[in-house]
Design a protein around this motif. Structure first.
Motif, short mmCIF file in Angstrom:
data_model
loop_
_atom_site.label_atom_id
_atom_site.label_comp_id
_atom_site.label_asym_id
_atom_site.label_seq_id
_atom_site.Cartn_x
_atom_site.Cartn_y
_atom_site.Cartn_z
N VAL A 7 0.85 -1.19 0.00
CA VAL A 7 0.00 0.00 0.00
C VAL A 7 0.89 1.24 0.00
CG1 VAL A 7 -1.79 1.27 1.24
CG2 VAL A 7 -1.80 -1.23 1.26
N PRO A 8 0.75 2.10 -0.99
CA PRO A 8 1.58 3.31 -1.05
C PRO A 8 1.32 4.21 0.15
CG PRO A 8 0.52 2.90 -3.16
CD PRO A 8 -0.12 1.97 -2.17
N PRO A 9 2.31 4.98 0.59
CA PRO A 9 2.13 5.92 1.70
C PRO A 9 1.08 6.97 1.34
CG PRO A 9 4.47 5.60 1.22
CD PRO A 9 3.71 4.96 0.11
N PRO A 10 0.28 7.42 2.32
CA PRO A 10 -0.77 8.41 2.05
C PRO A 10 -0.26 9.68 1.39
CG PRO A 10 -1.05 7.46 4.24
CD PRO A 10 0.27 6.97 3.72
N GLN A 11 0.90 10.16 1.83
CA GLN A 11 1.42 11.40 1.25
C GLN A 11 1.79 11.24 -0.22
OE1 GLN A 11 2.73 9.69 3.72
NE2 GLN A 11 4.97 9.47 3.55
N GLU A 12 2.24 10.05 -0.58
CA GLU A 12 2.56 9.79 -1.98
C GLU A 12 1.30 9.72 -2.83
OE1 GLU A 12 5.05 6.55 -4.71
OE2 GLU A 12 5.10 6.43 -2.51
N LEU A 13 0.26 9.10 -2.28
CA LEU A 13 -1.00 9.03 -3.00
C LEU A 13 -1.59 10.43 -3.20
CD1 LEU A 13 -2.75 5.90 -1.42
CD2 LEU A 13 -1.66 6.10 -3.66
N ALA A 14 -1.46 11.28 -2.18
CA ALA A 14 -1.97 12.65 -2.30
C ALA A 14 -1.28 13.40 -3.43
CB ALA A 14 -1.78 13.40 -0.97
N GLN A 15 0.01 13.19 -3.59
CA GLN A 15 0.74 13.83 -4.68
C GLN A 15 0.29 13.32 -6.04
OE1 GLN A 15 4.82 12.97 -3.68
NE2 GLN A 15 4.93 14.53 -2.07
N LEU A 16 0.01 12.01 -6.11
CA LEU A 16 -0.42 11.43 -7.38
C LEU A 16 -1.85 11.84 -7.73
CD1 LEU A 16 1.08 7.84 -7.01
CD2 LEU A 16 1.96 9.72 -8.39
N ILE A 17 -2.71 11.98 -6.72
CA ILE A 17 -4.08 12.41 -6.97
C ILE A 17 -4.09 13.76 -7.70
CG2 ILE A 17 -6.20 13.24 -5.85
CD1 ILE A 17 -5.79 11.04 -3.75
N ALA A 18 -3.14 14.63 -7.35
CA ALA A 18 -3.06 15.94 -7.99
C ALA A 18 -2.78 15.83 -9.49
CB ALA A 18 -1.97 16.78 -7.32
N LEU A 19 -2.31 14.66 -9.93
CA LEU A 19 -2.00 14.46 -11.35
C LEU A 19 -3.13 13.73 -12.09
CD1 LEU A 19 1.74 13.34 -11.01
CD2 LEU A 19 0.88 15.60 -11.66
N THR A 20 -4.27 13.56 -11.42
CA THR A 20 -5.37 12.80 -12.02
C THR A 20 -6.60 13.68 -12.20
OG1 THR A 20 -6.17 12.01 -9.88
CG2 THR A 20 -4.53 10.66 -11.01
N ASP A 21 -6.40 14.87 -12.72
CA ASP A 21 -7.50 15.81 -12.95
C ASP A 21 -7.81 15.88 -14.44
OD1 ASP A 21 -9.34 17.82 -13.10
OD2 ASP A 21 -8.06 19.37 -12.24
N PRO A 22 -8.93 15.31 -14.88
CA PRO A 22 -9.26 15.32 -16.32
C PRO A 22 -9.48 16.73 -16.87
CG PRO A 22 -11.10 14.48 -15.04
CD PRO A 22 -9.94 14.58 -14.10
N HIS A 23 -9.71 17.71 -15.98
CA HIS A 23 -9.85 19.10 -16.43
C HIS A 23 -8.52 19.64 -16.97
CE1 HIS A 23 -13.35 18.73 -13.70
NE2 HIS A 23 -13.92 19.57 -14.54
N GLN A 24 -7.42 18.97 -16.64
CA GLN A 24 -6.10 19.40 -17.07
C GLN A 24 -5.69 18.79 -18.41
OE1 GLN A 24 -4.18 21.76 -15.36
NE2 GLN A 24 -6.11 21.96 -14.26
N VAL A 25 -6.65 18.26 -19.13
CA VAL A 25 -6.40 17.69 -20.47
C VAL A 25 -7.01 18.62 -21.51
CG1 VAL A 25 -6.74 15.73 -22.00
CG2 VAL A 25 -6.44 15.35 -19.54
N GLU A 26 -6.20 19.06 -22.45
CA GLU A 26 -6.68 19.93 -23.53
C GLU A 26 -6.80 19.13 -24.82
OE1 GLU A 26 -4.28 23.37 -24.10
OE2 GLU A 26 -4.35 23.99 -21.99
N LEU A 27 -7.98 19.19 -25.42
CA LEU A 27 -8.23 18.50 -26.69
C LEU A 27 -8.47 19.53 -27.78
CD1 LEU A 27 -10.65 15.67 -25.49
CD2 LEU A 27 -8.16 15.60 -25.67
N ASP A 28 -7.84 19.32 -28.91
CA ASP A 28 -8.01 20.21 -30.06
C ASP A 28 -8.56 19.38 -31.22
OD1 ASP A 28 -7.86 21.86 -32.26
OD2 ASP A 28 -5.92 22.72 -31.72
N PRO A 29 -9.88 19.43 -31.46
CA PRO A 29 -10.48 18.63 -32.54
C PRO A 29 -9.94 18.99 -33.92
CG PRO A 29 -12.17 19.44 -31.03
CD PRO A 29 -10.91 20.16 -30.69
N ALA A 30 -9.55 20.25 -34.12
CA ALA A 30 -9.05 20.66 -35.44
C ALA A 30 -7.71 20.00 -35.76
CB ALA A 30 -8.92 22.17 -35.50
#
Length: 324
Positions: free
Chosen positions: A110-133
């Protein structure tokens, strides 16, 4: 290749799973073409291929947008939209958490809680930019990783079904390691028989069998990939909101739909909702049906319009949502 009463079956191991194709013609050439289609899709979609389009996106996280093929872009766009739904358990940016836990891939700690908290910050789908063109995808933060593993098999199963239809095949079954997609039904049969596996049991132990015609059957269960530590089960269905495996009343969710892609999407969404909220949601989704297996040995069917189900294990109680 094996044959039994007019059914010809071919198998291979692809995407880390056993793949089974059933046809009613002894057509080895067609079977080989199907497996080539699967390999091609695997090569561009998986994060386990160094030169895949998805891997190229992940390598460029925080640096640059990456242009991809139309099919890959459309699938990513679909995953992005589902990930942004309110309270969605589905999150295609969950890659950093999946990689850290390694459940099913020699991960037994089981990963340490503080490490998981850091990784959660990298799992935000709002931080993905899509350009259909430009058909481009940009991950804004370094260290972000998209993971299409939750929907890749469903998408590929649908691609295979489309390929078989183009080849004028009317009856077939393709099983991509838990994603079953069917065309028609076997001759003189009510439908394709698809087993519902008993959780935490041998591979051939079934709770029941459903029959479907031209439908997809997708099952996701916490018993598929997991490890036990200090009396607790840590499974592969991760919740990006907490960083830990989801903990609720469910052992498995099976979705019956036309598209295997929908099966992949809704098994995850329904897992996050739990049984009660799922049954309410499914009343407004006539194209989606589900079977839930709970920790209390209950099998709950949302309805039975698109399939029939036969219970094989009397230790389980079968319940059908009578208001569906």
């Amino acid at each position: 290749m094996t044959a039994d009463e007019g059914v010809y079956a071919w198998s291979a191991v692809l995407m880390g799973s056993p793949i089974l194709l059933k046809l009613f013609d002894n057509n080895a050439t067609l079977a080989a073409q199907v497996f080539r289609v699967i390999r091609h899709q695997e090569n561009i979609l998986t994060v386990n291929r160094a030169h895949s389009e998805v891997m190229a996106i992940n390598h460029a996280a925080g640096k640059a947008a990456v242009s991809v093929s139309r099919d890959v872009f459309d699938l990513i766009q679909c995953a992005h939209q589902v990930s942004l739904l309110p309270d969605s358990l589905f999150n295609f940016t969950i890659g950093p958490l999946v990689k850290r836990w390694k459940i099913g891939f020699q991960g037994h700690s089981v990963p340490p809680p503080q490490e998981l908290a850091q990784l959660i910050a990298l799992t935000d789908p709002h931080q993905v930019e899509l350009d259909p063109a430009r058909l481009s995808v940009f991950l804004r933060q370094p260290g972000m990783e998209i993971d299409l593993g939750a929907i890749a098999k469903g998408y590929i199963a649908d691609v295979v079904r489309g390929f078989l239809r183009h080849q004028k095949v009317e009856r077939a079954l393709i099983n991509l390691g838990g994603n079953v997609q069917t065309l028609g039904a076997p001759p003189e049969s009510a439908g394709w028989a698809v087993g519902l596996k008993k959780p935490f049991s041998q591979r051939d132990e079934l709770i029941g069998v459903m029959e479907v015609v031209g439908k997809s059957v997708v099952t996701s269960g916490i018993y598929e990939r997991y490890f036990e530590l200090d009396g607790r089960c840590y499974h592969h269905i991760l919740d990006a909101r907490s960083g830990y495996p989801l903990d609720n009343e469910l052992l498995s969710v099976t979705v019956i739909a036309d598209r295997s892609l929908d099966g992949d999407i809704y098994t995850t969404l329904l897992y996050g909702l739990g049984v009660e909220r799922s049954l309410l949601a499914l009343r407004d989704l006539p194209h989606i049906e589900a079977i839930f297996v709970t920790r209390d040995d209950e099998i709950i069917c949302s309805s039975s319009r698109q399939f029939s189900f036969r219970l094989l294990d009397d230790r389980y109680r079968l319940i059908t949502d009578s208001t569906a």
